[in-house]
Each structure stands twice: as structure tokens, then as C-alpha cells.
Design a protein around this motif. Structure first.
Motif, PDB file in Angstrom:
ATOM      1  N   TRP A 101      78.028  49.749  -6.333  1.00 29.51           N
ATOM      2  CA  TRP A 101      79.067  50.385  -5.516  1.00 29.51           C
ATOM      3  C   TRP A 101      80.458  49.872  -5.849  1.00 29.51           C
ATOM      4  CZ3 TRP A 101      78.650  54.721  -3.131  1.00 29.51           C
ATOM      5  CH2 TRP A 101      77.429  55.120  -2.592  1.00 29.51           C
ATOM      6  N   TYR A 102      80.596  48.568  -5.926  1.00 28.69           N
ATOM      7  CA  TYR A 102      81.918  47.992  -6.125  1.00 28.69           C
ATOM      8  C   TYR A 102      82.237  47.752  -7.595  1.00 28.69           C
ATOM      9  CZ  TYR A 102      81.591  47.172  -1.130  1.00 28.69           C
ATOM     10  OH  TYR A 102      81.444  47.345   0.204  1.00 28.69           O
ATOM     11  N   GLY A 103      81.191  47.579  -8.400  1.00 26.59           N
ATOM     12  CA  GLY A 103      81.427  47.290  -9.796  1.00 26.59           C
ATOM     13  C   GLY A 103      81.679  48.516 -10.643  1.00 26.59           C
ATOM     14  N   VAL A 104      80.960  49.620 -10.366  1.00 26.09           N
ATOM     15  CA  VAL A 104      81.115  50.810 -11.189  1.00 26.09           C
ATOM     16  C   VAL A 104      82.556  51.330 -11.193  1.00 26.09           C
ATOM     17  CG1 VAL A 104      80.507  53.256 -11.337  1.00 26.09           C
ATOM     18  CG2 VAL A 104      78.711  51.539 -11.165  1.00 26.09           C
TER      19      VAL A 104
ATOM     20  N   ARG B 293      85.837  45.822   0.758  1.00 27.06           N
ATOM     21  CA  ARG B 293      84.647  45.173   0.218  1.00 27.06           C
ATOM     22  C   ARG B 293      83.896  44.405   1.292  1.00 27.06           C
ATOM     23  NH1 ARG B 293      87.343  41.697  -4.250  1.00 27.06           N
ATOM     24  NH2 ARG B 293      85.259  40.786  -4.425  1.00 27.06           N
ATOM     25  N   GLN B 294      84.638  43.704   2.136  1.00 27.70           N
ATOM     26  CA  GLN B 294      84.006  42.914   3.188  1.00 27.70           C
ATOM     27  C   GLN B 294      83.297  43.798   4.207  1.00 27.70           C
ATOM     28  OE1 GLN B 294      83.745  39.667   3.177  1.00 27.70           O
ATOM     29  NE2 GLN B 294      82.641  39.584   5.120  1.00 27.70           N
ATOM     30  N   GLU B 295      83.841  44.964   4.473  1.00 26.81           N
ATOM     31  CA  GLU B 295      83.272  45.879   5.473  1.00 26.81           C
ATOM     32  C   GLU B 295      82.282  46.859   4.864  1.00 26.81           C
ATOM     33  OE1 GLU B 295      86.646  47.704   7.289  1.00 26.81           O
ATOM     34  OE2 GLU B 295      87.168  45.918   8.470  1.00 26.81           O
ATOM     35  N   ASN B 296      81.937  46.676   3.603  1.00 22.44           N
ATOM     36  CA  ASN B 296      80.967  47.547   2.929  1.00 22.44           C
ATOM     37  C   ASN B 296      81.365  49.021   3.019  1.00 22.44           C
ATOM     38  OD1 ASN B 296      79.201  45.451   2.121  1.00 22.44           O
ATOM     39  ND2 ASN B 296      78.319  45.387   4.171  1.00 22.44           N
ATOM     40  N   ARG B 297      82.557  49.306   2.515  1.00 28.21           N
ATOM     41  CA  ARG B 297      83.049  50.685   2.464  1.00 28.21           C
ATOM     42  C   ARG B 297      83.295  51.072   1.007  1.00 28.21           C
ATOM     43  NH1 ARG B 297      88.077  50.388   6.254  1.00 28.21           N
ATOM     44  NH2 ARG B 297      88.184  52.616   5.816  1.00 28.21           N
TER      45      ARG B 297
ATOM     46  N   LYS C 108      82.674  53.797  -0.791  1.00 29.15           N
ATOM     47  CA  LYS C 108      83.121  55.125  -1.205  1.00 29.15           C
ATOM     48  C   LYS C 108      84.636  55.200  -1.267  1.00 29.15           C
ATOM     49  CE  LYS C 108      79.042  57.604   0.441  1.00 29.15           C
ATOM     50  NZ  LYS C 108      78.525  58.667   1.334  1.00 29.15           N
ATOM     51  N   LYS C 109      85.299  54.670  -0.249  1.00 26.63           N
ATOM     52  CA  LYS C 109      86.757  54.698  -0.279  1.00 26.63           C
ATOM     53  C   LYS C 109      87.277  53.769  -1.365  1.00 26.63           C
ATOM     54  CE  LYS C 109      90.962  54.422   2.425  1.00 26.63           C
ATOM     55  NZ  LYS C 109      91.578  54.375   3.759  1.00 26.63           N
ATOM     56  N   TYR C 110      86.650  52.624  -1.505  1.00 32.92           N
ATOM     57  CA  TYR C 110      87.053  51.690  -2.550  1.00 32.92           C
ATOM     58  C   TYR C 110      87.005  52.382  -3.915  1.00 32.92           C
ATOM     59  CZ  TYR C 110      86.986  47.606  -5.602  1.00 32.92           C
ATOM     60  OH  TYR C 110      87.276  46.707  -6.586  1.00 32.92           O
ATOM     61  N   ALA C 111      85.890  53.063  -4.183  1.00 31.97           N
ATOM     62  CA  ALA C 111      85.729  53.735  -5.469  1.00 31.97           C
ATOM     63  C   ALA C 111      86.747  54.849  -5.639  1.00 31.97           C
ATOM     64  CB  ALA C 111      84.310  54.279  -5.591  1.00 31.97           C
ATOM     65  N   ALA C 112      86.957  55.622  -4.584  1.00 32.01           N
ATOM     66  CA  ALA C 112      87.881  56.749  -4.681  1.00 32.01           C
ATOM     67  C   ALA C 112      89.306  56.295  -4.983  1.00 32.01           C
ATOM     68  CB  ALA C 112      87.852  57.553  -3.380  1.00 32.01           C
ATOM     69  N   VAL C 113      89.730  55.244  -4.314  1.00 30.48           N
ATOM     70  CA  VAL C 113      91.098  54.750  -4.520  1.00 30.48           C
ATOM     71  C   VAL C 113      91.252  54.198  -5.933  1.00 30.48           C
ATOM     72  CG1 VAL C 113      92.812  53.046  -3.784  1.00 30.48           C
ATOM     73  CG2 VAL C 113      91.469  54.281  -2.075  1.00 30.48           C
TER      74      VAL C 113
ATOM     75  N   PHE D 269      96.908  53.368   3.016  1.00 28.78           N
ATOM     76  CA  PHE D 269      97.827  53.272   4.150  1.00 28.78           C
ATOM     77  C   PHE D 269      97.097  53.033   5.466  1.00 28.78           C
ATOM     78  CE2 PHE D 269     100.537  55.173   7.477  1.00 28.78           C
ATOM     79  CZ  PHE D 269     101.662  54.364   7.309  1.00 28.78           C
ATOM     80  N   ASN D 270      95.924  53.645   5.632  1.00 32.47           N
ATOM     81  CA  ASN D 270      95.167  53.438   6.882  1.00 32.47           C
ATOM     82  C   ASN D 270      94.759  51.981   7.069  1.00 32.47           C
ATOM     83  OD1 ASN D 270      95.297  56.072   7.802  1.00 32.47           O
ATOM     84  ND2 ASN D 270      93.416  56.696   6.760  1.00 32.47           N
ATOM     85  N   GLU D 271      94.517  51.295   5.974  1.00 33.92           N
ATOM     86  CA  GLU D 271      94.166  49.869   6.085  1.00 33.92           C
ATOM     87  C   GLU D 271      95.372  49.054   6.537  1.00 33.92           C
ATOM     88  OE1 GLU D 271      90.967  49.580   5.751  1.00 33.92           O
ATOM     89  OE2 GLU D 271      91.044  51.682   5.124  1.00 33.92           O
ATOM     90  N   PHE D 272      96.558  49.467   6.104  1.00 30.87           N
ATOM     91  CA  PHE D 272      97.765  48.762   6.529  1.00 30.87           C
ATOM     92  C   PHE D 272      98.060  49.002   8.007  1.00 30.87           C
ATOM     93  CE2 PHE D 272      98.860  49.735   1.932  1.00 30.87           C
ATOM     94  CZ  PHE D 272      98.430  48.497   1.484  1.00 30.87           C
TER      95      PHE D 272
END
Length: 499
Positions: free
Chosen positions: A13-16, A139-143, A145-150, A210-213
Motif C-alpha cells: 500500500w505505502y511502498g508501491v 501512514r500512521q492512520e492506515n489511509r 488510498k489517499k497516500y497513493a493518490a497524492v 489540505f484536509n490534513e492541515f
């Protein structure tokens, strides 16, 4: 589900996205010879991208690792807000300092012909730094899909910008000199569009996060920040030492090599591009670290945690061995590619790529070993190891580059990472023993080195490209069979748990 499978899932999830973004970035780097015939043209860009990692370490000062370290024992919202406010304030401060001293940086880095590069570099640093903790929170919250998209959105914007302004538009202008597109080619930006693309991707990343901020609350805990800084300040030294080891050869190359300025820039351009071939291994390392760092902290205190770390190391080294075989056994293919596009100058220096690749494997092993001081809050030891490595790097680069050129820089990188790996292993076994399969992993590394040597010996007497490719595939197949045979019980255990 086993711990290894959990890590594999997180790496997926996070590496690809990291692999994809880094791979696209390397494709852009490797495509530069298609657009710029002279290596010296890319020397200034190489210089900028050697400076950025140093400044990244200062701008973020270990807060990402500290966020993972304290996220289990502190209030998540207070931790995130405190660190984000601190990062925001220091980012503006450091950015202002860079603007003030930009003239001095231009002179030191010999970038007087491209002063705009410094401005774009500062913009990249500004937006990338602000996004650091937002990515860590995902990453800490196991999200994933958004990580990959950004991540992928950013690199696609970068890629499109580079291909559009360095590839397609110049081609159209060449076909029709009266087109309005000449406004993009008559501004002397040239390779600078590479930095503009990077800046555009960084700005897009900031906007998409921006939502994270918005989740940052106006609460700043001074005691918590002091506690975090006590843990993270040695990581600044670790990070800076790591950057010295990784980037110093490219930063000082044209200053220490015994050549006129233009010839020095020429060699720096070549070295910067052949280095990118070697650090293809860092794609694997970067992806692994994205998943492994939070994983290691979550495993802390669990039963048999040390055994899990040992198994992770084993699979990591095996993966690195495959990467080394791919790079070293097919190095002639890269040479053929550069010759085929009529860029014979870029073939110079390819002989040092395997040495650089092996050095980067040692770096990856060191990153695995570094868990002992991060988990035991003994980051000072990590700082000491990296400072010692940095001193070795500085000394060897200054000593070897003037006479050995590319080879001297490659030898400095190799010996530095070898030293750091060995010292970290022995110190770690004293403070936080982990039952690594040292003999088996050493055997794997020795076998791939023998395979590389055998291929080069055969090609010395029978120098045919097709023969080198055939031998490369045969050796990779043999090594695959060897790993499956040697790790039969390990693979059976994984598949049994999967079922």
C-alpha cells in the motif's frame, strides 16, 4: 496473519506509490540524454538535487520518525498539532534564511548562470516540508488510498511538465519556428523546466493534503515538544551524515577534481547520471522504509519482535541481491541504449555502477540495522556512526577524486557504507540483540558477486551484447532457484499461514 505478511501488505500500500513515483522520476532522469547531448548541461541540475536532501534534513529535523515513536504513548491530536505548528514556524524561518543567503549559495555551487534554480529549489523545499507530517499522519492512520493518490498525482504533474516543456514543445518549435510556442523555448530556461515540474508537483501535493492541515488545532505543548526534540535532535545529525555520505561526491566533485571548470562540469554531469542507475536500488530501500519504520515501532514490545526483525532483514537482502543482479548483469544494455541514441559520452563511467549499487545495498542493510538505536532511544549512537561515516566520505572523496575521478567517488561511497553497516551491526548486537542470519545473508551477497564476476570474465573474451543478456537471465534464474531451495521452509511457512 504473520508479521512478515503484515509488513508486505503495508509495503504494497505505502511502498508501491513510492516505487511508482521514484521509478517515474528515474525514468525522467535517464531520459535527459535524449534531450541534452552534453553531460555538462545537466551538471547544474545535478548540483541542485545534491543540495536539496541536505536541506530537507534540516527543514524536517527528525519530526517524522519522532511522530511514529510517540504516537502510541501520546495523545495523537496533541502530538500532531504540536509538531505541525513547530514545523510550520521553522519552515518559514529556514525559508527566509535561504532567501537571504541565496547569493552566497549561487557562488559556492557555481550556479551563477542559473540563479533562478535557487528560487525554484526553495519553493520545492517549502511545500515538501509542509507536507511531511501530513503524509506521516496518513501512514500512521492506515489511509493508503489517499497516500497513493497524492503521491502519484504529484509525480504525474512533474512528468507531464517535463515531457511537455523539454520534449514536445521544443520538437514542435523545431518543426515550425514561427509557432507561438517559441515563447517557451526562447527564455533560456531549458533544463530548468525539470525543476519547475518538481515545484508544480510539490504545490499540488500541498493542495491535495489540505484536509490534513485543517485537522491541526491551535494547541502547542511545550513539554511535549521538548520531549520530542530530546529524541529527534540526534536524528538531524544522522540525517545530515547520511546526506553527506550520499550526496557529497556530487556536491564537491567539480571543486576537487583536477580539471578546468567546463571539463569538471562535463564529468559531474556524467557522474550524476550514472549514479542514478546505481541508486535504482534506493527505490526498493525507499519503499521498504515507508512501510517498515511505523511497522518496527508497532512491533516494539511484542513477543518475538527480534525474530521478526531478523526475518525482515533476510527478505530485504534477498530483494536487494536481485536488484544488484539486474543492474550489474545488464549494465551493457544501458551502455547500448546510450550509444543507440547517439550519446556515447554518457557511456563513460558505467563501469563504476556495480560498485555504487553494492554500496547502496550496504546502506539498505544499515537502515534495517538502525532499529536498535531508534527503538532503544539511543539515537546518539546513530549520530556517532553517521558522523564517522561522513568523515570517511569526506576524506576519501578529497583524496581519491582528483586522481581516480568517478572510481574514486564510487570507492568512497562503497567503503563508507560498508563501515557503517559493520559498526552498526556489532553495536546493535550489544545493545539490542537480533538473531540475523548473518552467514546466510553474507553467502547470498558473495554468490551474486561471483555471478557478476563470471559474466564479466566471459564477456572479456567474448564481447557480445546478446551473450551478456543471455548469461544475465541464466544467472538470475539460477539465483532464484537457489533462494527458493534455501528458503523452502520459510516460504512454506508463509504459504501455510496464508491458507
Amino acid at each position: 496473519m504473520s508479521e512478515i505478511k503484515k509488513l508486505a501488505g503495508q509495503t504494497l500500500w505505502y511502498g508501491v506509490p513510492t516505487i511508482a513515483s521514484r521509478f517515474l522520476g528515474y525514468l525522467m532522469n535517464l531520459s535527459l540524454p535524449l534531450f541534452f547531448a552534453q553531460p555538462a548541461t545537466t551538471a547544474d541540475l545535478t548540483q541542485i538535487y545534491a543540495i536539496i536532501p541536505f536541506l530537507n534534513v534540516l527543514f524536517t529535523y527528525g519530526l517524522e520518525t519522532a511522530y511514529f515513536r510517540f504516537s502510541k504513548e501520546e495523545d495523537p491530536n496533541k502530538l500532531y498539532s504540536t509538531l505541525s505548528i513547530a514545523l510550520l514556524g521553522t519552515t518559514f524561518l529556514f525559508t527566509g534564511i535561504l532567501w537571504f543567503f541565496s547569493g552566497h549559495i549561487l557562488q559556492w555551487a557555481n550556479l551563477q548562470s542559473h540563479p533562478e534554480f535557487i528560487n525554484w529549489m526553495i519553493g520545492i523545499l517549502f511545500f515538501d516540508t509542509l507536507s511531511t507530517l501530513a503524509f506521516a499522519k496518513l501512514r500512521q492512520e492506515n489511509r493508503p488510498k489517499k497516500y497513493a493518490a497524492v503521491r502519484l498525482s504529484s509525480v504525474l504533474v512533474n512528468l507531464i511538465t517535463v515531457l511537455l516543456f523539454i520534449g514536445w514543445i521544443p520538437y514542435q518549435v523545431q518543426q515550425n519556428s514561427n509557432t507561438w510556442l517559441t515563447i517557451f523555448t526562447n527564455n533560456n530556461i531549458g533544463i530548468g523546466y525539470y525543476l519547475i515540474g518538481n515545484l508544480a508537483g510539490s504545490i499540488l501535493t500541498f493542495l491535495l493534503l489540505f484536509n490534513e492541515f485543517r485537522k491541526i488545532s491551535i494547541q502547542f505543548s511545550v513539554p511535549l515538544f521538548k520531549k520530542v526534540m530530546e529524541y529527534s535532535y540526534p536524528l538531524i545529525i544522522v540525517g545530515m551524515g547520511g546526506m553527506v555520505n550520499d550526496m557529497l561526491s556530487r556536491l564537491i566533485y567539480q571543486h576537487v577534481v583536477d580539471l578546468p571548470v567546463e571539463e569538471a562540469k562535463h564529468e559531474l554531469g556524467i557522474f550524476g547520471n550514472i549514479y542514478r542507475l546505481a541508486v535504482l536500488i534506493t527505490i526498493l530501500i525507499q519503499a521498504f522504509r515507508m512501510a517498515a519504520e511505523p511497522f518496527f515501532f508497532k512491533q516494539k514490545g511484542e513477543e518475538n519482535a527480534q525474530k521478526v526483525y531478523a526475518r525482515v532483514m533476510k527478505f530485504f537482502v534477498i530483494a536487494c541481491c536481485f536488484m544488484f543482479l539486474f543492474i550489474s548483469l545488464f549494465i551493457e544494455v544501458f551502455g547500448w541504449f546510450f550509444m543507440a541514441i547517439n550519446k556515447p559520452l554518457w557511456v563513460q563511467g558505467l563501469q563504476v555502477v556495480p560498485l555504487l549499487a553494492l554500496g547502496n545495498i550496504f546502506l539498505g542493510v544499515y537502515y534495517n540495522l538502525s532499529i536498535w538505536y531508534k527503538l532503544t532511544d539511543k539515537n546518539n549512537y546513530g549520530a556517532m556512526i553517521t558522523v564517522a561515516g561522513a568523515l570517511i566520505t569526506i576524506g576519501l572523496n578529497v583524496l581519491l577524486i582528483p586522481s581516480l575521478h568517478y572510481l574514486g567517488a564510487a570507492m568512497a561511497t562503497f567503503l563508507c557504507y560498508l563501515f557503517m553497516m559493520v559498526v552498526s551491526y556489532y553495536m546493535g548486537q550489544q545493545h539490542y540483540p537480533v538473531p540475523y542470519a548473518t552467514k546466510k545473508l553474507s553467502a547470498y551477497l558473495a554468490i551474486v558477486l561471483v555471478m557478476y564476476g563470471m559474466q564479466k570474465a566471459i564477456l572479456y573474451f567474448f564481447p557480445h551484447l546478446w551473450l551478456g543478456i543471455l548469461i544475465g537471465f541464466i544467472f538470475i534464474a539460477l539465483f532464484s532457484w537457489l533462494v527458493v531451495w534455501a528458503e523452502e521452509k520459510e516460504f512454506a511457512k508463509l504459504f501455510r499461514k496464508a491458507n
